[in-house]
Design a protein around this motif. Structure first.
Motif, PDB file in Angstrom:
ATOM      1  N   CYS A 137     -19.473  14.523   0.335  1.00  7.67           N
ATOM      2  CA  CYS A 137     -18.743  14.120  -1.050  1.00  7.67           C
ATOM      3  C   CYS A 137     -19.593  14.627  -2.226  1.00  7.67           C
ATOM      4  N   GLU A 170       0.909  -1.039  -0.066  1.00  6.17           N
ATOM      5  CA  GLU A 170       0.016   0.070  -0.027  1.00  6.17           C
ATOM      6  C   GLU A 170       0.944   1.238   0.005  1.00  6.17           C
ATOM      7  N   LYS A 171       0.722   2.072  -0.784  1.00  6.96           N
ATOM      8  CA  LYS A 171       1.547   3.169  -1.047  1.00  6.96           C
ATOM      9  C   LYS A 171       1.411   4.286  -0.005  1.00  6.96           C
ATOM     10  N   ASP A 186     -22.048   1.484  -4.515  1.00  8.54           N
ATOM     11  CA  ASP A 186     -21.799   0.020  -4.416  1.00  8.54           C
ATOM     12  C   ASP A 186     -20.435  -0.251  -4.661  1.00  8.54           C
ATOM     13  N   GLY A 187     -19.504   0.690  -4.733  1.00  6.81           N
ATOM     14  CA  GLY A 187     -18.119   0.515  -5.198  1.00  6.81           C
ATOM     15  C   GLY A 187     -17.348  -0.317  -4.227  1.00  6.81           C
TER      16      GLY A 187
END
Ligand SMILES: Cc1cc2nc3c(=O)[nH]c(=O)nc-3n(C[C@H](O)[C@H](O)[C@H](O)COP(=O)(O)OP(=O)(O)OC[C@H]3O[C@@H](n4cnc5c(N)ncnc54)[C@H](O)[C@@H]3O)c2cc1C
Length: 377
Positions: free
Chosen positions: A213, A35-36, A289-290
Protein backbone atom coordinates in the motif's frame (compact mmCIF):
# COMPACT_ATOMS: atom_id res chain seq x y z
CA UNK A 1 -43.54 0.16 13.98
CA UNK A 2 -43.63 0.83 10.19
CA UNK A 3 -41.54 -1.52 8.01
CA UNK A 4 -39.11 1.23 7.01
CA UNK A 5 -38.75 2.65 10.55
CA UNK A 6 -35.72 1.85 12.74
CA UNK A 7 -34.21 2.96 16.02
CA UNK A 8 -30.86 3.57 14.32
CA UNK A 9 -29.66 3.80 10.72
CA UNK A 10 -25.91 3.29 10.30
CA UNK A 11 -24.58 4.62 6.99
CA UNK A 12 -21.44 2.74 5.91
CA UNK A 13 -20.43 -0.88 6.45
CA UNK A 14 -16.71 -0.57 7.25
CA UNK A 15 -15.27 -1.42 10.69
CA UNK A 16 -16.89 1.66 12.30
CA UNK A 17 -20.39 1.09 10.87
CA UNK A 18 -20.35 -2.68 11.43
CA UNK A 19 -18.97 -2.22 14.96
CA UNK A 20 -21.78 0.18 15.87
CA UNK A 21 -24.45 -1.96 14.18
CA UNK A 22 -23.31 -5.10 16.03
CA UNK A 23 -23.17 -3.33 19.42
CA UNK A 24 -26.60 -1.70 19.02
CA UNK A 25 -28.36 -4.74 17.53
CA UNK A 26 -27.03 -6.84 20.43
CA UNK A 27 -28.58 -4.32 22.84
CA UNK A 28 -31.95 -5.06 21.22
CA UNK A 29 -32.34 -1.97 19.01
CA UNK A 30 -33.80 -2.10 15.52
CA UNK A 31 -30.79 -1.28 13.35
CA UNK A 32 -30.49 -0.72 9.59
CA UNK A 33 -26.91 -0.98 8.25
CA UNK A 34 -26.39 0.44 4.75
CA UNK A 35 -23.31 -0.28 2.63
CA UNK A 36 -22.98 1.08 -0.90
CA UNK A 37 -20.58 -1.62 -2.17
CA UNK A 38 -21.63 -5.17 -2.91
CA UNK A 39 -19.53 -7.27 -0.55
CA UNK A 40 -16.98 -8.72 -0.63
CA UNK A 41 -14.71 -6.08 -2.17
CA UNK A 42 -11.03 -5.22 -2.01
CA UNK A 43 -10.51 -1.93 -0.16
CA UNK A 44 -7.65 0.48 -0.04
CA UNK A 45 -5.87 -0.11 3.29
CA UNK A 46 -2.54 -1.28 4.72
CA UNK A 47 -4.57 -4.19 6.20
CA UNK A 48 -2.49 -4.21 9.37
CA UNK A 49 -4.62 -4.60 12.49
CA UNK A 50 -2.81 -3.00 15.42
CA UNK A 51 -2.24 -4.79 18.71
CA UNK A 52 -5.17 -3.13 20.51
CA UNK A 53 -7.74 -4.25 17.92
CA UNK A 54 -8.06 -7.71 19.47
CA UNK A 55 -9.47 -6.31 22.75
CA UNK A 56 -12.08 -4.41 20.70
CA UNK A 57 -12.91 -7.56 18.71
CA UNK A 58 -13.27 -9.53 21.98
CA UNK A 59 -15.78 -7.02 23.36
CA UNK A 60 -17.66 -7.03 20.05
CA UNK A 61 -17.86 -10.84 20.15
CA UNK A 62 -16.05 -11.34 16.81
CA UNK A 63 -12.53 -12.27 17.99
CA UNK A 64 -13.03 -16.02 17.45
CA UNK A 65 -14.29 -15.48 13.90
CA UNK A 66 -11.36 -13.17 13.13
CA UNK A 67 -8.88 -15.82 14.36
CA UNK A 68 -10.62 -18.49 12.25
CA UNK A 69 -10.23 -16.28 9.16
CA UNK A 70 -6.51 -17.08 9.28
CA UNK A 71 -4.87 -13.67 9.81
CA UNK A 72 -1.09 -13.41 9.63
CA UNK A 73 0.48 -12.72 13.05
CA UNK A 74 2.74 -9.66 13.12
CA UNK A 75 4.96 -8.74 16.07
CA UNK A 76 7.68 -6.55 14.63
CA UNK A 77 7.96 -3.33 12.64
CA UNK A 78 10.70 -2.22 10.22
CA UNK A 79 10.89 1.44 9.17
CA UNK A 80 13.37 2.58 6.50
CA UNK A 81 14.25 5.61 4.38
CA UNK A 82 15.64 5.88 0.86
CA UNK A 83 19.14 6.83 2.12
CA UNK A 84 19.46 3.57 4.03
CA UNK A 85 18.38 4.54 7.58
CA UNK A 86 16.47 1.71 9.29
CA UNK A 87 14.73 1.12 12.59
CA UNK A 88 13.47 -2.30 13.66
CA UNK A 89 11.37 -2.73 16.80
CA UNK A 90 9.14 -5.32 18.41
CA UNK A 91 5.48 -4.27 18.61
CA UNK A 92 3.96 -4.00 22.10
CA UNK A 93 2.06 -7.24 21.35
CA UNK A 94 0.81 -9.17 18.34
CA UNK A 95 -0.89 -7.35 15.49
CA UNK A 96 -2.70 -9.09 12.63
CA UNK A 97 -2.62 -8.97 8.84
CA UNK A 98 -6.06 -9.61 7.37
CA UNK A 99 -7.45 -8.37 4.06
CA UNK A 100 -10.29 -5.87 4.16
CA UNK A 101 -12.13 -8.09 1.70
CA UNK A 102 -12.27 -10.77 4.42
CA UNK A 103 -12.58 -8.52 7.47
CA UNK A 104 -15.37 -6.25 6.23
CA UNK A 105 -17.43 -9.18 4.98
CA UNK A 106 -16.96 -10.97 8.31
CA UNK A 107 -18.05 -7.90 10.32
CA UNK A 108 -21.04 -7.27 8.03
CA UNK A 109 -22.17 -10.90 8.48
CA UNK A 110 -21.86 -10.53 12.27
CA UNK A 111 -24.04 -7.42 12.17
CA UNK A 112 -26.72 -9.49 10.39
CA UNK A 113 -26.30 -12.34 12.89
CA UNK A 114 -26.68 -9.84 15.76
CA UNK A 115 -30.09 -8.88 14.33
CA UNK A 116 -29.32 -5.79 12.23
CA UNK A 117 -31.09 -5.39 8.90
CA UNK A 118 -27.98 -5.32 6.67
CA UNK A 119 -28.15 -4.12 3.09
CA UNK A 120 -25.14 -3.99 0.81
CA UNK A 121 -25.31 -2.46 -2.65
CA UNK A 122 -27.46 0.35 -1.19
CA UNK A 123 -26.21 3.96 -1.20
CA UNK A 124 -27.54 6.64 1.17
CA UNK A 125 -28.08 9.77 -0.93
CA UNK A 126 -29.44 12.32 1.53
CA UNK A 127 -30.39 12.62 5.16
CA UNK A 128 -32.52 15.12 7.06
CA UNK A 129 -33.80 15.45 10.60
CA UNK A 130 -32.74 15.98 14.20
CA UNK A 131 -32.46 14.13 17.49
CA UNK A 132 -35.70 15.86 18.56
CA UNK A 133 -37.83 14.96 15.51
CA UNK A 134 -36.08 11.83 14.15
CA UNK A 135 -34.32 11.30 10.80
CA UNK A 136 -35.17 10.38 7.25
CA UNK A 137 -32.56 8.77 4.98
CA UNK A 138 -33.08 8.64 1.21
CA UNK A 139 -31.28 5.74 -0.45
CA UNK A 140 -31.07 3.92 -3.77
CA UNK A 141 -33.51 1.39 -2.25
CA UNK A 142 -36.12 3.78 -0.85
CA UNK A 143 -36.55 6.06 2.14
CA UNK A 144 -36.07 4.94 5.74
CA UNK A 145 -36.68 6.67 9.06
CA UNK A 146 -35.01 6.34 12.43
CA UNK A 147 -34.65 8.07 15.79
CA UNK A 148 -30.89 8.27 15.26
CA UNK A 149 -28.44 8.17 12.33
CA UNK A 150 -24.75 7.31 12.70
CA UNK A 151 -22.37 8.59 10.00
CA UNK A 152 -19.84 5.86 9.12
CA UNK A 153 -19.29 6.46 5.40
CA UNK A 154 -15.52 6.78 5.67
CA UNK A 155 -12.98 9.28 4.41
CA UNK A 156 -15.08 11.45 2.08
CA UNK A 157 -18.39 11.09 0.32
CA UNK A 158 -21.44 12.73 -1.17
CA UNK A 159 -23.11 13.01 2.24
CA UNK A 160 -20.24 15.24 3.41
CA UNK A 161 -21.21 17.62 0.60
CA UNK A 162 -24.93 17.32 1.44
CA UNK A 163 -24.14 18.26 5.04
CA UNK A 164 -21.82 21.09 3.94
CA UNK A 165 -18.91 19.81 6.04
CA UNK A 166 -16.10 22.30 6.41
CA UNK A 167 -13.18 19.93 5.89
CA UNK A 168 -14.13 19.67 2.17
CA UNK A 169 -12.78 23.20 1.65
CA UNK A 170 -9.29 21.95 2.56
CA UNK A 171 -7.60 20.54 -0.55
CA UNK A 172 -5.30 17.65 0.23
CA UNK A 173 -2.61 16.48 -2.17
CA UNK A 174 -2.32 12.84 -1.06
CA UNK A 175 -3.36 9.84 -3.14
CA UNK A 176 -3.00 6.16 -2.27
CA UNK A 177 -3.17 2.77 -3.97
CA UNK A 178 -2.69 -0.85 -3.05
CA UNK A 179 -2.71 -4.39 -4.41
CA UNK A 180 -1.99 -7.94 -3.23
CA UNK A 181 1.18 -9.69 -4.34
CA UNK A 182 2.77 -13.14 -4.09
CA UNK A 183 6.39 -14.27 -4.15
CA UNK A 184 7.87 -12.58 -1.06
CA UNK A 185 8.18 -13.92 2.48
CA UNK A 186 8.36 -11.25 5.21
CA UNK A 187 6.79 -13.23 8.07
CA UNK A 188 5.79 -11.47 11.28
CA UNK A 189 6.80 -7.96 10.24
CA UNK A 190 5.04 -4.82 9.05
CA UNK A 191 7.42 -2.77 6.90
CA UNK A 192 7.25 0.94 6.13
CA UNK A 193 9.59 2.39 3.50
CA UNK A 194 9.77 6.17 2.98
CA UNK A 195 10.55 7.88 -0.34
CA UNK A 196 10.36 11.55 -1.35
CA UNK A 197 6.72 12.61 -1.07
CA UNK A 198 5.33 9.38 0.36
CA UNK A 199 5.77 5.95 1.84
CA UNK A 200 4.95 2.34 1.15
CA UNK A 201 3.76 -0.32 3.62
CA UNK A 202 4.15 -4.08 3.16
CA UNK A 203 2.86 -6.92 5.33
CA UNK A 204 1.37 -10.35 4.94
CA UNK A 205 -2.37 -10.97 5.00
CA UNK A 206 -4.10 -14.37 5.02
CA UNK A 207 -3.17 -17.02 2.42
CA UNK A 208 0.51 -16.00 2.28
CA UNK A 209 -0.14 -12.92 0.16
CA UNK A 210 1.59 -9.61 0.77
CA UNK A 211 -0.48 -6.43 0.80
CA UNK A 212 1.46 -3.45 -0.58
CA UNK A 213 0.00 0.00 0.00
CA UNK A 214 1.47 3.36 -1.08
CA UNK A 215 0.53 6.87 -0.09
CA UNK A 216 2.13 9.67 -2.04
CA UNK A 217 1.85 13.32 -3.06
CA UNK A 218 -0.26 13.54 -6.23
CA UNK A 219 2.57 15.43 -8.00
CA UNK A 220 4.82 12.37 -7.59
CA UNK A 221 2.15 10.19 -9.16
CA UNK A 222 1.68 12.71 -11.99
CA UNK A 223 5.43 12.79 -12.64
CA UNK A 224 5.28 9.01 -12.96
CA UNK A 225 2.59 9.15 -15.66
CA UNK A 226 -0.37 8.94 -13.27
CA UNK A 227 -0.23 5.14 -13.08
CA UNK A 228 0.68 2.96 -10.08
CA UNK A 229 3.09 0.89 -12.20
CA UNK A 230 4.99 4.06 -13.16
CA UNK A 231 5.10 5.16 -9.54
CA UNK A 232 6.48 1.78 -8.43
CA UNK A 233 9.20 1.81 -11.10
CA UNK A 234 10.17 5.34 -10.12
CA UNK A 235 10.38 4.58 -6.41
CA UNK A 236 12.63 1.57 -7.13
CA UNK A 237 15.40 3.81 -8.37
CA UNK A 238 15.30 5.83 -5.17
CA UNK A 239 15.03 3.11 -2.57
CA UNK A 240 17.27 0.04 -2.67
CA UNK A 241 15.45 -1.90 0.09
CA UNK A 242 12.11 -1.40 -1.65
CA UNK A 243 13.60 -2.39 -5.02
CA UNK A 244 14.91 -5.65 -3.50
CA UNK A 245 11.43 -6.44 -2.13
CA UNK A 246 9.79 -5.71 -5.45
CA UNK A 247 12.12 -7.77 -7.54
CA UNK A 248 10.41 -10.82 -6.04
CA UNK A 249 6.76 -9.73 -6.08
CA UNK A 250 4.04 -10.80 -8.53
CA UNK A 251 0.77 -8.85 -8.45
CA UNK A 252 -2.37 -10.99 -8.03
CA UNK A 253 -5.16 -8.39 -7.66
CA UNK A 254 -6.07 -5.16 -9.42
CA UNK A 255 -4.96 -1.90 -7.85
CA UNK A 256 -7.42 -0.03 -5.59
CA UNK A 257 -6.83 3.74 -5.55
CA UNK A 258 -8.19 6.79 -3.73
CA UNK A 259 -7.41 10.51 -3.90
CA UNK A 260 -7.90 13.53 -1.63
CA UNK A 261 -6.83 11.83 1.59
CA UNK A 262 -7.38 14.18 4.50
CA UNK A 263 -5.99 13.88 8.03
CA UNK A 264 -8.10 16.78 9.29
CA UNK A 265 -10.31 16.46 12.34
CA UNK A 266 -13.62 16.52 10.49
CA UNK A 267 -15.69 16.54 13.65
CA UNK A 268 -17.51 13.90 15.70
CA UNK A 269 -20.95 15.55 15.31
CA UNK A 270 -22.43 17.30 12.28
CA UNK A 271 -25.76 18.91 13.13
CA UNK A 272 -27.36 16.12 15.12
CA UNK A 273 -25.53 13.28 13.35
CA UNK A 274 -22.77 11.57 15.36
CA UNK A 275 -19.80 10.59 13.19
CA UNK A 276 -17.66 7.52 13.78
CA UNK A 277 -14.45 6.13 12.27
CA UNK A 278 -12.90 8.05 9.37
CA UNK A 279 -16.10 10.11 8.99
CA UNK A 280 -15.03 11.95 12.16
CA UNK A 281 -11.29 11.97 11.35
CA UNK A 282 -8.65 9.61 9.98
CA UNK A 283 -5.30 9.00 11.62
CA UNK A 284 -2.29 9.06 9.26
CA UNK A 285 -1.80 5.58 7.75
CA UNK A 286 1.77 5.20 9.03
CA UNK A 287 0.31 4.87 12.56
CA UNK A 288 -1.53 1.72 11.42
CA UNK A 289 -4.33 2.46 13.88
CA UNK A 290 -7.28 3.62 11.76
CA UNK A 291 -9.30 0.44 12.15
CA UNK A 292 -8.77 0.36 15.93
CA UNK A 293 -9.95 3.98 16.13
CA UNK A 294 -12.95 3.18 13.93
CA UNK A 295 -13.99 0.29 16.17
CA UNK A 296 -13.30 2.25 19.36
CA UNK A 297 -15.32 5.29 18.24
CA UNK A 298 -18.16 2.94 17.25
CA UNK A 299 -18.11 1.43 20.73
CA UNK A 300 -18.22 4.90 22.30
CA UNK A 301 -21.04 6.11 20.04
CA UNK A 302 -23.05 2.94 20.73
CA UNK A 303 -22.88 3.59 24.50
CA UNK A 304 -24.08 7.20 24.04
CA UNK A 305 -26.79 6.08 21.57
CA UNK A 306 -27.99 3.46 24.04
CA UNK A 307 -28.45 6.10 26.77
CA UNK A 308 -30.28 8.42 24.37
CA UNK A 309 -32.58 5.75 22.89
CA UNK A 310 -33.55 4.46 26.34
CA UNK A 311 -34.31 7.99 27.55
CA UNK A 312 -31.50 8.05 30.11
CA UNK A 313 -29.84 11.00 28.31
CA UNK A 314 -31.63 13.77 26.43
CA UNK A 315 -30.64 15.16 23.01
CA UNK A 316 -28.52 17.93 24.57
CA UNK A 317 -26.55 15.43 26.68
CA UNK A 318 -25.88 13.38 23.52
CA UNK A 319 -24.82 16.48 21.54
CA UNK A 320 -22.30 17.40 24.24
CA UNK A 321 -21.29 14.01 25.63
CA UNK A 322 -20.24 12.04 22.55
CA UNK A 323 -18.07 14.79 20.95
CA UNK A 324 -16.34 15.41 24.29
CA UNK A 325 -15.57 11.71 24.74
CA UNK A 326 -14.38 11.46 21.10
CA UNK A 327 -12.03 14.47 21.43
CA UNK A 328 -10.60 13.20 24.74
CA UNK A 329 -9.83 9.85 23.14
CA UNK A 330 -8.64 10.80 19.65
CA UNK A 331 -7.75 14.49 19.09
CA UNK A 332 -4.18 14.22 20.47
CA UNK A 333 -3.44 11.04 18.52
CA UNK A 334 -4.70 12.54 15.27
CA UNK A 335 -2.44 15.59 15.76
CA UNK A 336 0.64 13.47 16.50
CA UNK A 337 -0.14 11.22 13.50
CA UNK A 338 -0.35 14.28 11.21
CA UNK A 339 3.06 15.56 12.35
CA UNK A 340 4.62 12.12 11.86
CA UNK A 341 3.13 11.84 8.38
CA UNK A 342 4.39 15.25 7.26
CA UNK A 343 7.86 14.49 8.62
CA UNK A 344 8.07 11.03 7.07
CA UNK A 345 7.25 12.25 3.52
CA UNK A 346 10.23 14.71 3.65
CA UNK A 347 13.46 12.80 2.95
CA UNK A 348 15.75 14.78 5.29
CA UNK A 349 13.29 14.82 8.20
CA UNK A 350 12.49 11.13 7.67
CA UNK A 351 16.16 10.17 7.63
CA UNK A 352 16.96 12.17 10.79
CA UNK A 353 13.90 10.77 12.56
CA UNK A 354 14.60 7.14 11.65
CA UNK A 355 18.27 7.51 12.67
CA UNK A 356 17.13 9.04 15.98
CA UNK A 357 14.75 6.10 16.52
CA UNK A 358 17.52 3.61 15.76
CA UNK A 359 19.74 5.34 18.36
CA UNK A 360 16.97 5.73 20.94
CA UNK A 361 14.57 2.78 20.77
CA UNK A 362 12.67 4.18 23.78
CA UNK A 363 11.56 7.09 21.54
CA UNK A 364 10.08 4.58 19.09
CA UNK A 365 8.20 2.86 21.89
CA UNK A 366 6.91 6.28 23.08
CA UNK A 367 5.62 7.13 19.59
CA UNK A 368 3.94 3.76 19.19
CA UNK A 369 2.26 4.19 22.59
CA UNK A 370 1.10 7.77 21.96
CA UNK A 371 -0.47 7.05 18.57
CA UNK A 372 -2.46 4.26 20.19
CA UNK A 373 -5.05 3.76 22.87
CA UNK A 374 -3.26 2.34 25.89
CA UNK A 375 -6.61 1.51 27.50
CA UNK A 376 -7.24 -1.11 24.78
CA UNK A 377 -4.08 -3.15 25.33
C1 LIG B 1 -3.25 4.38 2.45
C2 LIG B 1 -3.94 3.97 3.70
C3 LIG B 1 -3.45 2.88 4.44
C4 LIG B 1 -4.08 2.52 5.63
N1 LIG B 1 -3.57 1.46 6.34
C5 LIG B 1 -4.14 1.11 7.52
C6 LIG B 1 -3.63 0.00 8.26
O1 LIG B 1 -2.71 -0.69 7.86
N2 LIG B 1 -4.23 -0.27 9.46
C7 LIG B 1 -5.28 0.47 9.95
O2 LIG B 1 -5.77 0.17 11.04
N3 LIG B 1 -5.79 1.49 9.23
C8 LIG B 1 -5.25 1.82 8.04
N4 LIG B 1 -5.78 2.85 7.31
C9 LIG B 1 -6.97 3.55 7.83
C10 LIG B 1 -8.21 2.66 7.70
O3 LIG B 1 -8.34 2.21 6.37
C11 LIG B 1 -9.45 3.45 8.11
O4 LIG B 1 -9.18 4.19 9.27
C12 LIG B 1 -10.64 2.52 8.35
O5 LIG B 1 -11.00 1.87 7.16
C13 LIG B 1 -11.83 3.33 8.88
O6 LIG B 1 -12.98 2.55 8.89
P1 LIG B 1 -14.40 3.22 8.64
O7 LIG B 1 -15.41 2.17 8.90
O8 LIG B 1 -14.49 4.51 9.36
O9 LIG B 1 -14.40 3.63 7.10
P2 LIG B 1 -14.36 2.71 5.80
O10 LIG B 1 -13.60 1.48 6.05
O11 LIG B 1 -13.92 3.60 4.68
O12 LIG B 1 -15.87 2.30 5.58
C14 LIG B 1 -16.84 3.21 5.11
C15 LIG B 1 -17.86 2.44 4.30
O13 LIG B 1 -18.97 3.29 3.98
C16 LIG B 1 -19.41 2.96 2.67
N5 LIG B 1 -20.13 4.14 2.16
C17 LIG B 1 -19.60 5.32 1.76
N6 LIG B 1 -20.57 6.17 1.40
C18 LIG B 1 -21.74 5.50 1.56
C19 LIG B 1 -23.10 5.86 1.35
N7 LIG B 1 -23.44 7.07 0.90
N8 LIG B 1 -24.06 4.92 1.60
C20 LIG B 1 -23.71 3.68 2.07
N9 LIG B 1 -22.43 3.30 2.28
C21 LIG B 1 -21.47 4.22 2.05
C22 LIG B 1 -18.13 2.65 1.92
O14 LIG B 1 -18.38 1.84 0.78
C23 LIG B 1 -17.31 1.93 2.98
O15 LIG B 1 -17.46 0.53 2.92
C24 LIG B 1 -5.21 3.24 6.09
C25 LIG B 1 -5.72 4.29 5.35
C26 LIG B 1 -5.09 4.66 4.17
C27 LIG B 1 -5.66 5.82 3.37
Amino acid sequence: MAANAYDVIVIGGGPAGCGAAIALARRGFRVLLLEKARLPVHKLCGEFLSVEVMALFERLGVAGAVRRAGPHRIDETLVTTADGAAFRSPLPGTGLGLSRRTLDRLLFAHAAAAGADTRDGVTARALTGSLASGFSVTTTAGTFTARLVLGAWGRRGRLDRTLGRRFLAEKTPFVAFKAHFEGLEIPGVVELHAFAGGYCGLSHVEDGRVNVCWITHRDRLREAGGRPEGMIARTFGEHAALARRFGRLRRVTDFCAVAQISFAVKGPMEGDVPMIGDTAGMIAPLCGDGMAMALHSAEMAAAHADAFLRGRADAEAFRRGYPRAWRDAFAGRLRLGRWMHHGYVRPLAASLAVRALAGMPALGRWLIRHTRDAAQT
